[in-house]
Design a protein around this motif. Structure first.
Motif, short mmCIF file in Angstrom:
data_model
loop_
_atom_site.label_atom_id
_atom_site.label_comp_id
_atom_site.label_asym_id
_atom_site.label_seq_id
_atom_site.Cartn_x
_atom_site.Cartn_y
_atom_site.Cartn_z
N SER A 161 0.81 -1.22 0.00
CA SER A 161 0.00 0.00 0.00
C SER A 161 0.85 1.28 0.00
N ALA A 162 1.90 1.32 0.78
CA ALA A 162 2.71 2.54 0.87
C ALA A 162 3.96 2.49 0.00
N ASN A 163 4.15 1.34 -0.64
CA ASN A 163 5.40 1.14 -1.39
C ASN A 163 5.25 1.49 -2.86
N ASP A 164 6.37 1.87 -3.44
CA ASP A 164 6.44 1.98 -4.89
C ASP A 164 6.64 0.58 -5.46
N MET A 165 5.95 0.31 -6.54
CA MET A 165 6.02 -1.02 -7.15
C MET A 165 6.63 -0.90 -8.55
N GLY A 166 7.33 -1.95 -8.93
CA GLY A 166 7.96 -1.89 -10.24
C GLY A 166 8.14 -3.25 -10.86
N TRP A 167 8.41 -3.22 -12.14
CA TRP A 167 8.77 -4.42 -12.89
C TRP A 167 10.16 -4.21 -13.48
N TYR A 168 11.00 -5.19 -13.27
CA TYR A 168 12.33 -5.21 -13.84
C TYR A 168 12.44 -6.44 -14.73
N ARG A 169 13.44 -6.44 -15.58
CA ARG A 169 13.68 -7.62 -16.40
C ARG A 169 15.17 -7.86 -16.55
N GLN A 170 15.48 -9.12 -16.77
CA GLN A 170 16.87 -9.49 -16.98
C GLN A 170 16.95 -10.54 -18.07
N ALA A 171 17.63 -10.19 -19.13
CA ALA A 171 17.87 -11.13 -20.23
C ALA A 171 19.22 -11.81 -20.00
N PRO A 172 19.42 -12.96 -20.60
CA PRO A 172 20.69 -13.68 -20.41
C PRO A 172 21.90 -12.81 -20.78
N ALA A 206 12.81 -11.95 -21.60
CA ALA A 206 13.62 -11.87 -20.38
C ALA A 206 12.85 -12.52 -19.24
N VAL A 207 13.51 -12.62 -18.12
CA VAL A 207 12.80 -12.95 -16.88
C VAL A 207 12.37 -11.63 -16.26
N TYR A 208 11.09 -11.52 -15.97
CA TYR A 208 10.53 -10.30 -15.41
C TYR A 208 10.34 -10.48 -13.91
N TYR A 209 10.80 -9.49 -13.18
CA TYR A 209 10.74 -9.52 -11.72
C TYR A 209 9.88 -8.38 -11.19
N CYS A 210 9.07 -8.73 -10.23
CA CYS A 210 8.28 -7.73 -9.53
C CYS A 210 9.10 -7.18 -8.37
N ASN A 211 8.98 -5.90 -8.14
CA ASN A 211 9.74 -5.24 -7.08
C ASN A 211 8.82 -4.36 -6.24
N SER A 212 9.08 -4.38 -4.94
CA SER A 212 8.40 -3.47 -4.02
C SER A 212 9.48 -2.72 -3.26
#
Length: 116
Positions: A29-40, A90-96
């Motif tokens: 709720s109070a956090n910024d959320m994001g999506w990151y990705r990492q390709a080989p 890529a592999v997509y990662y969720c971040n908080s």
């Protein structure tokens, strides 16, 4: 589990996918959320982020094609990906990220594969 990502898969170039990330309420709720990705062989990079205020920002490479959104009632962040390109694979990662910016939480990653 604090962050649970889903929605990855195999899609043809030009296709669409929607990623979802369900979070524990305490880190949403109070956090910024994001999506990151990492390709080989590449570093992890920010794809899109959405602040607790709703303000968004995107990597230049995905502007106009990807949309990040959050549902505060469901503690879930989404990434709608349209017109996918092979270079989006890529592999997509969720971040908080905590409001202070000092603590990052990561999901387990979900694979996105785009065939040409």
């Amino acid at each position: 589990v604090q962050l649970q990502a889903s929605g990855g898969g195999l899609v043809q170039a030009g296709g669409s996918l929607r990623l979802s990330c369900a979070a524990s309420r305490s880190i949403f709720s109070a956090n910024d959320m994001g999506w990151y990705r990492q390709a080989p062989g590449k570093q992890r990079e920010l794809v899109a982020a959405i602040r607790s205020s709703g303000r968004t920002n995107y990597a230049d490479s995905v502007k106009g094609r990807f949309t990040i959104s959050r549902d505060n009632a469901k503690n879930t962040v989404y990434l709608q990906m349209n017109n996918l390109k092979p270079e989006d694979a890529a592999v997509y990662y969720c971040n908080s990220r905590s409001p202070t910016g000092r603590i990052d939480y990561w999901g387990q990653g979900t694979q996105v594969t785009v065939s040409s």
